[in-house]
Design an enzyme around this catalytic site. Structure first.
Site, PDB file in Angstrom:
ATOM      1  N   HIS A 123       0.861  -1.180   0.000  1.00 37.29           N
ATOM      2  CA  HIS A 123       0.000   0.000   0.000  1.00 37.29           C
ATOM      3  C   HIS A 123       0.898   1.230   0.000  1.00 37.29           C
ATOM      4  CE1 HIS A 123      -4.098  -1.560   0.296  1.00 37.29           C
ATOM      5  NE2 HIS A 123      -3.568  -2.561   0.987  1.00 37.29           N
TER       6      HIS A 123
ATOM      7  N   HIS B 297       0.821  -8.245  -0.996  1.00 34.40           N
ATOM      8  CA  HIS B 297       0.156  -8.455  -2.295  1.00 34.40           C
ATOM      9  C   HIS B 297       0.827  -7.664  -3.431  1.00 34.40           C
ATOM     10  CE1 HIS B 297      -2.075  -4.878  -1.064  1.00 34.40           C
ATOM     11  NE2 HIS B 297      -2.914  -5.556  -0.304  1.00 34.40           N
TER      12      HIS B 297
ATOM     13  N   ASP C  61      -6.127 -12.907   1.013  1.00 32.18           N
ATOM     14  CA  ASP C  61      -6.620 -11.549   1.261  1.00 32.18           C
ATOM     15  C   ASP C  61      -8.149 -11.574   1.367  1.00 32.18           C
ATOM     16  OD1 ASP C  61      -6.361  -8.818   1.759  1.00 32.18           O
ATOM     17  OD2 ASP C  61      -6.386  -8.259  -0.362  1.00 32.18           O
TER      18      ASP C  61
END
Length: 378
Positions: free
Chosen positions: A188, A209, A267
């Site tokens: 992120h 991710h 996730d």
């Protein structure tokens, strides 16, 4: 109690062979080839793979770990266990510090009970420009002292922190995490290539991710993806659900990082194992349509409805991994990330008897955890 599983195709780190294995007192005591030496439970030629290890999961079965509700957490773990996940880490999302501490304390009880393998903070120390399904109003700049307070709420069970390397205070917080045995994960993030490498040099060892919630690859601005893929200190997470990533990008990451540095994650959010409809991910409203979760406002992808058996199956069918490689990226490598590969993650003598029985079509036919059947194959 002793049980022999016979007539199986056993998937070990060394390869796949026709054979058998014996489980005693929750551990694998023998792994053999050919015909079992005595009577046993015939698996009729089905595969035996290690129980899946999911290091990034927010929920399922209508429940959400960020709620900090222990009954919900048990329901989530049971859902994912039926799909082969025998080791599960609870991932939280950005929230107020008080809410994070409350949820962490509640989930720490379940870590102490052995239901969960740890707690993962995905936020609040992430980039506003790449926050995805996190509430931007609750994002904060990293602070080692503040993070130490969250660690205290976890009573030793906080295992991972996702952080954006470019934020003020990020590198010191990465160092604080590493010093306390917490895996720092970069994600992120709107970081440059150089900022990302600085995060790795400070102690970050996982890419949250990979590809998602970070700048795309560019030939003049390689950004975090190139830095994380090429650095051999980093293990990369991939959401292999056919929504977050094109199969070609999954194969690209796998070809560069290899099985020892690649981890498949779910996730998953509350809708995993459920139908389409409206759900919450932390404070954010999510709409699920055709199994795809997106924020009700803005449409950003908001986690997944994936389970690890589907990730395994897609790894073989879509990404072209062998059975041994698929077992490595869904069990052994994530176990290694958690420092548990000496106890679980492979069908090997001495390891915990966490096993998944798969059909020829790679559908789950049985699940064993700690030597006891969750779902017994027939």
């Amino acid at each position: 109690m002793s049980i022999t599983l016979a007539d199986a195709r056993v998937v070990t780190p060394e390869g796949v062979h026709e054979g058998w294995l014996t489980v005693e007192d929750g551990r694998i005591t023998h792994v053999g080839r050919g015909t079992a030496p005595g009577p046993g439970h015939s698996l009729a030629g089905r595969y035996v793979v290690p129980g899946f290890v999911d290091i990034h999961c927010h929920g399922g079965a209508g429940g959400s770990f960020p709620n900090g509700d222990q009954d919900e957490a048990r329901r989530i773990a049971a859902l994912h266990a039926r799909h082969g996940t025998t080791t599960l880490m609870a991932s939280l999302v950005t929230a107020s510090l008080d809410d994070l501490a409350r949820a962490t304390s509640a989930l720490a009880d379940l870590c102490e009970d052995g239901l969960l393998a740890g707690i993962h903070f995905e936020g609040p120390y992430i980039s506003r420009a790449r926050c995805g399904a996190h509430d931007p109003a609750l994002l904060r700049d990293p602070s080692p002292g503040e993070f130490a307070g969250l660690l205290a709420a976890g009573r030793g069970h906080v295992r991972m922190l996702t952080i954006a390397a470019e934020l003020p205070g990020a590198l010191d917080t990465v160092r604080e995490a590493a010093a306390n045995g917490v895996i720092a994960a970069l994600g992120h993030s709107d970081a440059t290539y150089e900022q990302t490498l600085a995060g790795v040099d400070a102690g970050a060892r996982v890419a949250t991710h990979l590809y998602n919630a970070m700048p795309p690859l560019h030939h003049r601005k390689p950004g975090p993806i190139a830095a994380l893929l090429e650095d051999e200190r980093v293990t990369v997470e991939l959401i292999n659900d056919g929504v977050h990533l094109h199969p070609a990008m999954t194969r690209l990451a796998y070809d560069v990082a290899g099985p020892a540095r690649t981890v498949l994650i779910t996730d998953a959010m509350a809708a995993a194992g459920m139908g389409d409809g409206s759900y919450l991910l932390g404070p954010m409203k999510v709409e699920v349509t055709d199994g795809v979760a997106r924020l009700a406002e803005g449409g950003s992808i908001a986690g997944s409805t994936l389970t690890m058996d589907v990730a395994f199956r897609r790894a073989v069918r879509e990404a072209g991994l062998s059975m041994t490689e698929a077992a490595e990226v869904t069990a052994l490598t994530p176990a290694r990330v958690l420092g548990l590969d000496d106890r679980l993650g492979s069908v090997s003598v001495g390891r915990q008897a966490d096993l998944v029985v798969l059909t020829d079509d790679l559908e789950v036919a049985g699940v064993m955890r700690h030597g006891s059947w969750i779902t017994e194959p027939r």
